[in-house]
Scaffold this active site. Structure first.
Site, short mmCIF file in Angstrom:
data_model
loop_
_atom_site.label_atom_id
_atom_site.label_comp_id
_atom_site.label_asym_id
_atom_site.label_seq_id
_atom_site.Cartn_x
_atom_site.Cartn_y
_atom_site.Cartn_z
N ASP A 13 0.83 -1.20 0.00
CA ASP A 13 0.00 0.00 0.00
C ASP A 13 0.87 1.25 0.00
O ASP A 13 1.67 1.46 0.91
CB ASP A 13 -0.90 0.03 1.23
N ASP A 153 -9.85 -5.89 -0.66
CA ASP A 153 -8.90 -5.41 0.35
C ASP A 153 -9.64 -4.59 1.40
O ASP A 153 -10.32 -3.61 1.07
CB ASP A 153 -7.84 -4.55 -0.34
#
Length: 203
Positions: A13, A153
């Site tokens: 991320d 996610d």
């Protein structure tokens, strides 16, 4: 540890403190990870103006670059930019973004990332609207016979991973659901068994 647990991808991320209210890793971290694993490096750009940074992440070793629909002014151009650099292209959508906005770009994508939390922080609660969105997207992909992976996610843990998988998700991202457990490797193996059971596979 995650390789031993059966992970196939490492999801990274990237947050810029502007598109989302947090600041995380950059290309140097991706570059540091690349030599120590052969797993797919799945780089999720939660940043404004991703086009300016895509080449840096590709050069650092990313196998797949995912940008946010909400951050791209000219999404076709951004997806084409990613593919022109020799890596796979994905587009992420936030929970409140209508997935119908993907209709025109879907045939060009390798992956759609459905967020099941609002991006920016780990440890958030899962939003069950993901199930409906994943089923709808799976139906579109199958109807058009597209070669596009669905990823999910946010807030996915051992207690809900089977339901997420049954909804039509191919790739499941779990951060705190794995790394905040006492044995992350065994948690990954338990997650795989849960998904196998969801398909009626004996484990």
């Amino acid at each position: 540890m995650v390789e031993a647990g059966g992970a196939e991808w490492v999801h990274i991320d990237v947050m810029d403190g502007h598109f989302v209210p947090n600041l995380t890793v950059g290309p140097l971290i991706v570059e540091a990870i690349r030599p120590i694993t052969k797993l797919v490096l799945d780089v999720h750009l939660m940043i404004e103006d991703p086009d300016a940074y895509i080449p840096q992440f590709v050069n650092a070793g990313a196998d797949l670059i995912t940008v946010h629909l909400e951050a791209c002014r000219h999404l076709n151009r951004t997806v084409g930019h990613i593919k022109s650099l020799g890596v796979k292209a994905g587009v992420a959508v936030n929970p409140a973004t209508p997935i119908g906005l993907l209709e025109e770009i879907l045939p060009d994508l390798d992956l759609v990332l459905l967020m099941s939390v609002n991006p920016g922080f780990g440890g958030q609660s899962f939003l069950p609207s993901l199930y409906r969105r994943a089923r709808t997207l799976r139906g579109w992909i199958e109807r058009e016979a597209l070669d596009c992976t669905i990823e999910a996610d946010g807030g996915i843990k051992l207690d809900n991973i089977a339901q997420v998988y049954r909804a039509g998700v191919d790739v499941i991202v779990s951060g705190s659901g794995v790394f905040e457990t006492s044995d992350p490797g065994e948690t990954l193996r338990e997650m795989q068994r849960a998904c196998d059971r969801a398909l009626g596979v004996e484990v």
